[in-house]
Write a protein that holds these residues in place. Structure first.
Motif, PDB file in Angstrom:
ATOM      1  N   UNK A   1     -90.092  30.456  52.889  1.00  0.00           N
ATOM      2  CA  UNK A   1     -88.935  30.058  52.073  1.00  0.00           C
ATOM      3  C   UNK A   1     -89.227  28.766  51.313  1.00  0.00           C
ATOM      4  N   UNK A   2     -89.916  27.834  51.963  1.00  0.00           N
ATOM      5  CA  UNK A   2     -90.281  26.590  51.289  1.00  0.00           C
ATOM      6  C   UNK A   2     -91.249  26.856  50.138  1.00  0.00           C
ATOM      7  N   UNK A   3     -92.202  27.750  50.351  1.00  0.00           N
ATOM      8  CA  UNK A   3     -93.157  28.092  49.295  1.00  0.00           C
ATOM      9  C   UNK A   3     -92.444  28.723  48.101  1.00  0.00           C
ATOM     10  N   UNK A   4     -91.514  29.629  48.389  1.00  0.00           N
ATOM     11  CA  UNK A   4     -90.756  30.281  47.318  1.00  0.00           C
ATOM     12  C   UNK A   4     -89.910  29.268  46.551  1.00  0.00           C
ATOM     13  N   UNK A   5     -89.254  28.367  47.268  1.00  0.00           N
ATOM     14  CA  UNK A   5     -88.435  27.354  46.618  1.00  0.00           C
ATOM     15  C   UNK A   5     -89.286  26.468  45.718  1.00  0.00           C
ATOM     16  N   UNK A   6     -90.438  26.035  46.200  1.00  0.00           N
ATOM     17  CA  UNK A   6     -91.316  25.191  45.379  1.00  0.00           C
ATOM     18  C   UNK A   6     -91.797  25.936  44.141  1.00  0.00           C
ATOM     19  N   UNK A   7     -92.107  27.230  44.284  1.00  0.00           N
ATOM     20  CA  UNK A   7     -92.540  28.026  43.130  1.00  0.00           C
ATOM     21  C   UNK A   7     -91.410  28.148  42.105  1.00  0.00           C
ATOM     22  N   UNK A   8     -90.190  28.362  42.582  1.00  0.00           N
ATOM     23  CA  UNK A   8     -89.037  28.447  41.675  1.00  0.00           C
ATOM     24  C   UNK A   8     -88.808  27.118  40.955  1.00  0.00           C
ATOM     25  N   UNK A   9     -88.919  26.021  41.687  1.00  0.00           N
ATOM     26  CA  UNK A   9     -88.724  24.699  41.077  1.00  0.00           C
ATOM     27  C   UNK A   9     -89.792  24.420  40.028  1.00  0.00           C
ATOM     28  N   UNK A  10     -91.041  24.790  40.318  1.00  0.00           N
ATOM     29  CA  UNK A  10     -92.114  24.605  39.334  1.00  0.00           C
ATOM     30  C   UNK A  10     -91.848  25.429  38.085  1.00  0.00           C
ATOM     31  N   UNK A  11     -91.397  26.664  38.265  1.00  0.00           N
ATOM     32  CA  UNK A  11     -91.088  27.530  37.129  1.00  0.00           C
ATOM     33  C   UNK A  11     -89.944  26.940  36.301  1.00  0.00           C
ATOM     34  N   UNK A  12     -88.915  26.447  36.968  1.00  0.00           N
ATOM     35  CA  UNK A  12     -87.805  25.826  36.252  1.00  0.00           C
ATOM     36  C   UNK A  12     -88.278  24.599  35.469  1.00  0.00           C
ATOM     37  N   UNK A  13     -89.153  23.800  36.082  1.00  0.00           N
ATOM     38  CA  UNK A  13     -89.718  22.644  35.379  1.00  0.00           C
ATOM     39  C   UNK A  13     -90.486  23.091  34.137  1.00  0.00           C
TER      40      UNK A  13
END
Length: 112
Positions: A45-57
């Motif tokens: 879940x942490x990996x997915x959240x970080x990937x989503x945040x990077x994509x949003x950035x």
């Protein structure tokens, strides 16, 4: 050659979790497997959240709101003490040993 799925935790990390487990694996004890599964799910879940945040950035969107919503910080000791006092002052609660202890710890954290 076997390839590892990108969301699968690396073997070293699983080994670290295995070492941290309060119990060790055996056929009669599922606590070990539950401990590893819990850690793996959190890691994924942490990996997915970080990937989503990077994509949003990358898209120029504000990712900090998503991160804060998905991984809220627990209230500070000061916030906890103020909440206890607010509830007490409005008659929503009585002061218990736990609530007094929260206020005491918040006061002790202040500089003299």
């Amino acid at each position: 050659m076997t390839t590892q799925h990108p969301i699968t935790p690396p073997p070293e990390l699983v080994e670290q979790w295995a070492t941290a487990s309060p119990v060790q694996s055996n056929d009669e004890n599922w606590a070990y497997e539950l401990f590893i599964a819990h850690r793996a799910a959190q890691w994924g879940a942490d990996q997915e959240l970080e990937a989503c945040c990077e994509l949003m950035d990358d898209w120029g969107l504000e990712a900090s709101d998503l991160h804060a919503a998905r991984r809220p910080k627990p209230p500070s000791l000061k916030e906890q003490a103020l909440a206890v006092l607010t509830q007490y002052m409005t008659g929503e609660t009585i002061l218990t040993n736990d609530s007094v202890d929260t206020i005491r710890r918040a006061l002790e954290a202040l500089d003299d």
